[in-house]
Design an enzyme around this catalytic site. Structure first.
Site, PDB file in Angstrom:
ATOM      1  N   ASP A 143     -52.227 -49.275  21.997  1.00  0.00           N
ATOM      2  CA  ASP A 143     -52.232 -50.362  22.979  1.00  0.00           C
ATOM      3  C   ASP A 143     -52.850 -49.907  24.285  1.00  0.00           C
ATOM      4  OD1 ASP A 143     -49.868 -48.719  23.192  1.00  0.00           O
ATOM      5  OD2 ASP A 143     -49.063 -50.138  24.653  1.00  0.00           O
ATOM      6  N   GLU A 166     -46.791 -48.324  23.659  1.00  0.00           N
ATOM      7  CA  GLU A 166     -46.484 -47.179  24.509  1.00  0.00           C
ATOM      8  C   GLU A 166     -46.534 -47.563  25.973  1.00  0.00           C
ATOM      9  OE1 GLU A 166     -47.270 -43.739  27.103  1.00  0.00           O
ATOM     10  OE2 GLU A 166     -48.578 -45.454  26.736  1.00  0.00           O
TER      11      GLU A 166
END
Length: 382
Positions: free
Chosen positions: A71, A133
């Site tokens: 991400d 994350e």
């Protein structure tokens, strides 16, 4: 290097901002790794809109684990002069969202995976890719129960967050908290007759500032960090409906980032005690006055021991003689807690490019990462 750039160009095209699904990228990477002869296991998120991957190639054994997240942070509200989801090369810079944090590293990992498909390995190459994350290491925490049995005990884990290819051996742990302050509604003309929830909140903030001062003065210190002590930070305060109404509820969001030497449970207990002290001061006026403290997210820090063999091994592979500690959090602490020797080392500068508009990665940094991957591959062939 050309192959790594081709892979990076494809990765940047996937809009994997944490608020969005990453499944298209995961499907592409999954097919890529299977074509390279890797055994691949998809690990879906509880909501089913995202997934992580674990992949392995080579004979059974410890091997080396390469870890990354898929991400990226949002681009909304930032002034980009280039398309953030299209890789743009200008001179020695590669522009695009995630080039530094951390799709450049992912591209280098996938490129070495492709080279590994043509190699005779004596130990396995292991790859773990996570999601979410950027919103507090949520994905790796959700993956861990399924991931841990697959990992075994690698002799080293490289988490590829941007460190300018320095070997990072530590970062602080973090806890995110919410304090809900309960007071009484009433007409503002009679305000002194009611318990104002915002007053509880601001008094609680004063207590948190005193805790910060005490930690800075008497808590653990580590000169490797620019802020060498545990920090307490209030980021958001909300409350009230209208100017002429005494607010019956207020909420503040805050965090603490702790050194390894400071016990996070002790810090949390001190925070809860502070909330109770403030609440008791108002209960003489209204017995229901209270502050509820909820810890809604946390991740562990990393503090790899100086004598750990993984440090010398990582320095050899990265061609670095120094070590560092980083201000930002990573997923490394989760692997460290599994007993896997872990360091952080990846291309790019978090301070210089991370989370900024026109994020870029220099070709020299990506080249240095590719060179490290070649040495890791050679290490697994011996």
């Amino acid at each position: 290097m050309n192959r790594t750039l081709e892979i990076l160009e494809q990765l940047i095209r996937f809009d994997t901002v944490s608020a969005n699904s990453n499944l298209k990228l995961v499907s592409w990477v999954e097919a890529f790794l299977k074509d390279c002869g890797f055994k691949v296991q998809r690990i879906p998120s509880p909501c089913g809109e995202k997934a992580g991957l674990y992949a392995e190639r080579g004979p059974a054994g410890p091997g080396i684990l390469l870890s990354a997240h898929t991400d990226v942070v949002p681009v909304a509200g930032q002034e980009w002069t280039r398309d953030p989801f299209r890789l743009t090369q200008e001179d020695e810079r590669l522009y695009g969202r995630g080039t530094t944090d951390m799709k450049g590293y992912v591209a280098s990992v996938l490129a070495v995976a492709e080279r590994a498909s043509q190699a005779q390995l004596s130990e396995p190459l292991k790859i773990a890719l996570s999601y979410d994350e950027e919103v507090g290491c949520v994905g790796i925490r959700e993956m861990l129960d399924r991931l841990a049995p697959m990992l075994g005990k690698p002799r080293a884990c490289f988490v590829g967050e941007p460190t300018e290819m320095q070997v990072a051996v530590g970062h602080k742990g973090k806890a995110a908290l919410r304090a809900t302050c309960h007071g009484q509604n009433g007409h503002s003309a009679l305000a002194p007759e009611f318990v104002n929830a915002l007053h509880l909140a601001t008094d609680f903030i004063t207590e948190l500032r005193a805790l910060q001062d005490d930690l800075a003065r008497t808590g653990a210190h580590d000169a490797a960090y620019s802020v060498p002590y545990t920090t307490v930070h209030v980021g958001k305060l909300t409350g009230g409906l209208a100017l002429n109404i005494v607010p019956d509820q207020a909420e503040l969001l805050f965090e603490y980032r702790h050194l390894a030497a400071d016990d996070p449970d002790d810090i949390l207990n001190r925070i809860r005690s502070a909330a109770e002290r403030v609440s008791q001061q108002y209960r003489t006026r209204w017995s229901e006055a209270r502050i509820e403290v909820d810890q809604y997210n946390a991740y562990p820090g990393l503090d790899t021991e100086v004598a750990s063999p993984v440090i010398c091994h990582a320095q050899k592979l990265a061609r670095r003689n120094d070590t560092t500690k980083v201000a930002f959090g990573t997923e490394a602490g989760f692997f460290d807690r599994l007993g896997i020797p872990t360091i952080v080392c990846g291309p790019g500068s978090m301070e210089g490019q991370g989370h900024k508009p026109d994020e870029y990665l220099s070709l020299s940094q990506l080249n240095a990462c590719d060179a490290m991957m070649d040495r890791i591959l050679e290490d697994l062939r011996q």
